[in-house]
Design a protein around this motif. Structure first.
Motif, PDB file in Angstrom:
ATOM      1  N   LEU A  84     -42.134 -54.135  -0.552  1.00  0.00           N
ATOM      2  CA  LEU A  84     -42.311 -55.053  -1.686  1.00  0.00           C
ATOM      3  C   LEU A  84     -41.002 -55.774  -1.986  1.00  0.00           C
ATOM      4  O   LEU A  84     -41.001 -56.974  -2.254  1.00  0.00           O
ATOM      5  N   ALA A  85     -39.887 -55.043  -1.908  1.00  0.00           N
ATOM      6  CA  ALA A  85     -38.589 -55.686  -2.163  1.00  0.00           C
ATOM      7  C   ALA A  85     -38.300 -56.733  -1.093  1.00  0.00           C
ATOM      8  O   ALA A  85     -37.629 -57.733  -1.357  1.00  0.00           O
ATOM      9  N   LEU A  91     -32.452 -47.027   5.396  1.00  0.00           N
ATOM     10  CA  LEU A  91     -33.268 -46.053   4.675  1.00  0.00           C
ATOM     11  C   LEU A  91     -34.706 -46.084   5.208  1.00  0.00           C
ATOM     12  O   LEU A  91     -35.381 -45.053   5.254  1.00  0.00           O
ATOM     13  N   ILE A 132     -40.469 -44.752  -0.590  1.00  0.00           N
ATOM     14  CA  ILE A 132     -39.324 -45.603  -0.225  1.00  0.00           C
ATOM     15  C   ILE A 132     -39.805 -46.753   0.651  1.00  0.00           C
ATOM     16  O   ILE A 132     -39.413 -47.912   0.466  1.00  0.00           O
ATOM     17  N   VAL A 151     -51.137 -47.699  -0.852  1.00  0.00           N
ATOM     18  CA  VAL A 151     -50.698 -47.158  -2.143  1.00  0.00           C
ATOM     19  C   VAL A 151     -51.829 -46.351  -2.762  1.00  0.00           C
ATOM     20  O   VAL A 151     -51.634 -45.217  -3.220  1.00  0.00           O
ATOM     21  N   PHE A 207     -41.858 -49.321  -1.486  1.00  0.00           N
ATOM     22  CA  PHE A 207     -40.986 -50.107  -2.362  1.00  0.00           C
ATOM     23  C   PHE A 207     -40.146 -51.086  -1.542  1.00  0.00           C
ATOM     24  O   PHE A 207     -39.901 -52.216  -1.949  1.00  0.00           O
ATOM     25  N   SER A 208     -39.683 -50.645  -0.371  1.00  0.00           N
ATOM     26  CA  SER A 208     -38.838 -51.519   0.438  1.00  0.00           C
ATOM     27  C   SER A 208     -39.625 -52.716   0.965  1.00  0.00           C
ATOM     28  O   SER A 208     -39.093 -53.827   1.042  1.00  0.00           O
ATOM     29  N   LEU A 227     -46.147 -32.724  -1.286  1.00  0.00           N
ATOM     30  CA  LEU A 227     -45.851 -33.740  -2.297  1.00  0.00           C
ATOM     31  C   LEU A 227     -44.509 -34.399  -2.027  1.00  0.00           C
ATOM     32  O   LEU A 227     -44.306 -35.563  -2.359  1.00  0.00           O
ATOM     33  N   ILE A 269     -35.386 -57.054   6.259  1.00  0.00           N
ATOM     34  CA  ILE A 269     -35.991 -55.829   5.718  1.00  0.00           C
ATOM     35  C   ILE A 269     -35.057 -55.248   4.664  1.00  0.00           C
ATOM     36  O   ILE A 269     -33.856 -55.120   4.897  1.00  0.00           O
ATOM     37  N   PHE A 270     -35.612 -54.956   3.508  1.00  0.00           N
ATOM     38  CA  PHE A 270     -34.805 -54.403   2.428  1.00  0.00           C
ATOM     39  C   PHE A 270     -34.508 -52.932   2.743  1.00  0.00           C
ATOM     40  O   PHE A 270     -35.410 -52.126   2.932  1.00  0.00           O
ATOM     41  N   GLY A 271     -33.233 -52.588   2.822  1.00  0.00           N
ATOM     42  CA  GLY A 271     -32.862 -51.187   3.066  1.00  0.00           C
ATOM     43  C   GLY A 271     -33.244 -50.706   4.453  1.00  0.00           C
ATOM     44  O   GLY A 271     -33.894 -49.675   4.595  1.00  0.00           O
ATOM     45  N   ALA A 331     -44.307 -37.744  -0.402  1.00  0.00           N
ATOM     46  CA  ALA A 331     -44.473 -38.947  -1.221  1.00  0.00           C
ATOM     47  C   ALA A 331     -43.156 -39.696  -1.371  1.00  0.00           C
ATOM     48  O   ALA A 331     -43.153 -40.915  -1.529  1.00  0.00           O
ATOM     49  N   VAL A 332     -42.027 -38.983  -1.308  1.00  0.00           N
ATOM     50  CA  VAL A 332     -40.741 -39.650  -1.547  1.00  0.00           C
ATOM     51  C   VAL A 332     -40.385 -40.626  -0.411  1.00  0.00           C
ATOM     52  O   VAL A 332     -40.207 -41.816  -0.674  1.00  0.00           O
ATOM     53  N   HIS A 384     -29.970 -57.618   1.968  1.00  0.00           N
ATOM     54  CA  HIS A 384     -30.216 -56.531   2.920  1.00  0.00           C
ATOM     55  C   HIS A 384     -30.552 -55.220   2.249  1.00  0.00           C
ATOM     56  O   HIS A 384     -30.964 -54.276   2.909  1.00  0.00           O
ATOM     57  N   GLU A 401     -32.187 -48.460  -4.418  1.00  0.00           N
ATOM     58  CA  GLU A 401     -32.722 -47.501  -3.450  1.00  0.00           C
ATOM     59  C   GLU A 401     -32.592 -46.076  -3.963  1.00  0.00           C
ATOM     60  O   GLU A 401     -33.477 -45.242  -3.745  1.00  0.00           O
TER      61      GLU A 401
END
Lengths: 263, 621
Positions: free
Chosen positions: B402-403, B350, B396, B427, B399-400, B388, B345-347, B391-392, A84, A90
């Motif tokens: 892809l994870a 978030l 996130i 990307v 990346f999530s 800018l 879903i990863f995270g 971008a954070v 999860h 993160e």
């Protein structure tokens, strides 16, 4: 088992970084560099490009590896592991981009502040954008001009004073900073010289300004980059950078003479 | 007379007549010459009154007016709900599923029209010289292309997909305001026809940004854009309010905010953006129109107006609009990637919070469109910081996703191809965005083809790809039939390759200094432009495969099972297509929506099933 995928992803990332670097180096990206400001802009450009290549390589490598390695066989109905999230990872992918962003912000801000400086001994040129041509006006050297005032261009009537030398091309001496004061007659135009890496809108009723310090003699295109009507694509002129002596000679000649058409 | 197309026809004419009489009457009474002046008459009668007549004739207001005038109304009358035959799609319909399909098909029509305009633009640009359109036509082509794609395709296409699936996903029988929902849809064709009609009153050629004072100086056709934006904007706002109320009040029991699918989260944030931001573009276009038609001086500096004011108001909407055009796509990508990777879903939290972060930051970055516009210089660095920083949270999300695929069981069916195609293109679009956020660089790249490349990577590689992911993913649910998988894959690969061949080189010629919005350009860019034009024609042709696949599969595709993707969200737990009110009985939500691989996990209990054993309740993050 855990090291295997990591090493493979790193290998793919290195390969992709090499490919992206090749694209960055072998494609002729930026035009000639003809001003001090361009030097600073290009530094920021390549600094950001390097960071972007890194991010691209990592993201693309993980994607490629994941998409190739984890694709399912048609008869496989199983689910993946129920992961999860992972607080540590993160945090990493929040903090690392944040650090990179701060680095880019600092570099950009420093370059911006330097490019925006107004040297005491600068040449003053006033620019009027109109449909569909540029007029560059040169007030007499040493003339006192109030802040937010224009010496050559009347803000109300937008006519150009006779005492100023005018030219359809921008003429600049090499090695000396020039402050351009821009305004426009009817609609917004934008002054752009790719070789100087400088662009500034000219807005009716307002005065905007940029500093150019040419470093290379030459003949560069001045391009209008704000849609200004039917002739927008044709609103082009030239920026001609000459030696200081040649510039002075041109400046003392009467308007419209001494070759506005030749460098 | 019964509501319908006949009544719409005569009521359109009647309301046009009323508008005509109003303007001519007032002018005659005031003694203005001439009394019959077509510009104000078209503005009032054709662009304002006639659409109201059309909507009244179709019956959009019947229930409300009946209620207001004390006529008997029957809230439980569902005769206008659901589609029994194809003709039910051509009238006011209160079923969110019918409205969703109305939205999606209408927006695809406008997408094809907008795409053809782009083909004409590219044809002109194939060679450096002026070739076959005159400058005014050229300006109108790229302006209408952008306006149609933004206001009549990307924004409403997302609204349409969400309209279909969102109420089912949260376990609701319909949207909170079904009649408002029907009205929202019917505002769209009005806006679209108005924008296209601007070609016949030449003049909408100031770019979709319609910057004053150039916009005020344009011929009369510009008013068509100003008014079309009002209709499209009203549609957006009404839909957004509808989504917000639906999400807040109509979630099934147990569907807490932290159990909502990310598509619902995405549309929740998007709707907040729409409600807050859209009135600003409405304002900016009213100002321009008043300057033009009523001779006010909002942007005429000679009379004390402020030209930059337009840009500040415009971008205060139009930058958040970028997220309005992207966040729903994030939602679709999350649904598809999780189901097709067979992993949670990863995270998740978030992911939801980063949507909120984008929402808040999105309102503080508008002036990054104005770094060279001449605004106060001190505003540039703060705007660069917020720009800018976005971008954070965006990083996130990437990346999530892809994870989420990592160690999954990835099924590369067509929706998944579009979803990962979106992630990879986004990307690149995100990285090129940094070059447009760092002030020294953007001073060089703004208003060049680099910007054109960037917006197409985020709006075509981003928004369009997720719209296709959504259409293919929910096609079985919407039509009850499967699409042709082979054609879907061919469509993806052809579009994907042609897209990159079309837009990647634009980065290069942009950095080299080719300005945008020109019909003729320096010959040094000739070869790249020829290559881009050829690629763009291939890209355009790839959508023929899509249209063919959709039409043939809808008519005679293989019947779809209720859950072809074995997904866990609620819309897949009902039949394909779903019953009239989605559920026989409102479901009981007992767990998270993405519990792939968790033994015994349940998202919801539907009627006729056994009560929860308690096991699912314990499966929490």
């Amino acid at each position: 088992m855990r090291a295997g995928p990591l090493i493979r992803v790193i290998l793919v990332a290195l390969l992709l970084a090499a490919a992206a670097t090749a694209v960055a180096i072998f494609v002729p990206w930026l035009p000639d560099q003809a001003s001090e400001e361009a030097g600073r802009t290009d530094f920021v450009f390549w600094f950001v490009t390097a960071i972007c290549i890194g991010i691209f390589a990592i993201v693309a490598a993980i994607s490629v590896y994941s998409f190739v390695k984890f694709r399912v066989r048609p008869d496989d109905d199983s689910d993946g592991p129920p992961v999860h999230g992972h607080t540590g990872i993160e945090i990493v992918w929040t903090v690392v981009p944040l650090i990179l962003v701060v680095a880019m912000l600092v570099v950009s801000s420093v370059a911006l502040a330097r490019n925006d400086r107004v040297p005491a001994d600068h040449l003053r040129v006033e620019v009027l954008g109109q449909q569909f041509a540029w007029v560059f006006a040169y007030p007499e050297e040493g003339m006192e001009v109030g802040k937010h005032k224009l010496a050559c261009i009347d803000r109300e009537t937008r006519l150009i004073a006779d005492r100023c030398k005018t030219s359809p091309n921008l003429r600049l001496p090499v090695g000396r900073s020039t402050r351009l004061y821009l305004t426009a007659r009817e609609v917004i135009h934008s002054f752009f010289v790719p070789e100087f890496r400088l662009k500034q809108d000219a807005v009716p009723g307002m005065t905007t300004a940029i500093t150019i310090t040419p470093t290379k003699r030459g003949d560069y295109p001045v391009i209008c980059t704000e849609l200004c009507g039917l002739g927008h694509a044709l609103m082009r002129s030239r920026a001609i950078v000459t030696s200081a002596a040649e510039f002075e000679r041109w400046r003392r000649s009467p308007s419209g003479e001494n070759g506005d058409t030749s460098p | 007379m019964a509501p319908g197309w006949l009544r719409a026809a005569w009521m359109t004419a009647l309301f046009f007549g009323i508008g005509f009489g109003l303007v001519a009457g007032i002018r005659a009474f005031a003694g203005w010459d001439p009394a019959i002046d077509w510009e104000p008459i078209i503005t009032v009668a054709a662009l304002t009154m006639a659409p109201i007549g059309f909507l009244s004739g179709l019956g959009a207001f019947d229930y409300w007016l009946g209620w207001a005038f004390g006529a008997p109304t029957r809230p439980d009358d569902h005769s206008g709900h659901g589609a029994r035959s194809w003709s039910d799609y051509f009238r006011i319909n209160t079923d969110h599923k019918v409205i969703g399909i109305q939205y999606v098909t209408t927006t695809i029509v406008f997408f094809l029209v907008g795409g053809m305009l782009a083909m004409l633009v590219r044809a002109e640009l194939a060679r450096p010289e002026a070739n076959f359109v005159d400058p005014q036509t050229y300006n109108e082509l790229f302006t209408a292309h952008a306006a149609l794609m933004i206001f009549l395709f990307v924004i409403p296409a997302f609204a349409g997909l969400a309209n279909y699936v969102l109420p089912i996903m949260i376990g609701a029988p319909d949207m909170a305001f079904p009649r408002l929902n029907a009205l929202s849809y019917w505002l769209l064709p009005i806006a679209g026809i108005m924008m296209l009609a601007s070609f016949f009153f030449p003049g909408f050629g100031a770019g979709w940004t319609n910057y004053a004072p150039l916009a005020v100086e344009q011929p009369f056709g510009n008013v068509f854009f100003s008014m079309a934006v009002q209709w499209a904007g009203a549609s957006s706002i009404a839909t957004a309010l509808n989504f917000l109320v639906t999400i807040i009040t109509m979630r099934a029991p147990g569907m807490t905010f932290w159990r909502m699918p990310l598509l619902v989260w995405a549309n929740f944030t998007t709707s907040l953006l729409v409600v807050i931001a859209t009135p600003f573009i409405a304002g900016s276009q009213f100002f321009v129109m008043f300057d033009k038609v009523m001779h006010t001086n909002f942007f005429d500096f000679a009379e004390g107006g402020y030209p930059l004011g337009y840009q500040h108001i415009f971008w205060f909407y139009s930058h958040p609009a970028v997220y309005i055009m992207m966040l729903p796509g994030f939602g679709i990508a999350s649904e598809v990637i999780s189901a097709m990777s067979r992993k949670p879903i990863f995270g998740y939290r978030l992911m939801a919070l980063s949507l909120m972060a984008i929402l808040i930051l999105g309102f503080s970055v508008w002036a990054h469109h104005m770094f060279v516009a001449g605004m106060a210089p001190w505003l540039r660095v703060p705007m660069m910081v917020t720009t800018l920083l976005i971008a954070v949270p965006t990083g996130i999300k990437v990346f999530s996703w892809l994870a989420t695929t990592w160690e999954g069981r990835i099924n590369f069916a067509t929706p998944m191809l579009w979803a990962v195609g979106f992630v990879s293109m986004f990307v690149i679009g995100g990285l090129s965005g940094i070059f447009l956020g760092a002030v020294p660089i953007v001073i060089h790249t703004s208003d060049t083809y680099f910007v054109v490349a960037h917006i197409h990577y985020v709006l075509l590689g981003g928004s369009l790809f997720t719209i296709f992911a959504g259409i293919y993913y929910w096609f079985p649910k919407m039509t009850g039939r499967m699409y042709n998988e082979t054609l879907g894959k061919v469509h993806f690969w052809l579009s994907f390759l042609a897209f990159n061949a079309t837009f990647f080189p634009m980065h290069i010629i942009g950095v080299q200094g080719m300005p945008r919005r020109v019909y003729t350009y320096d010959p040094q860019f000739g070869n790249w432009n020829l290559f881009i034009t050829i690629s763009s024609f291939v890209l355009g042709a790839s959508f023929i495969i899509f249209v063919y696949n959709m039409i043939v599969s809808w008519r005679s595709g293989k019947p779809a099972p209720s859950n072809p993707w074995r997904a866990l969200t609620l819309e897949w737990q009902v039949s394909s297509p779903p019953p009239l009110f989605n559920f026989d009985e409102i479901p009981q939500v007992v767990g998270n929506p993405y519990e792939y691989g968790v033994p015994g996990a349940r998202h919801a209990i539907l009627s006729g099933e056994r009560a929860p054993t308690g096991e699912a309740e314990t499966v929490q993050r």
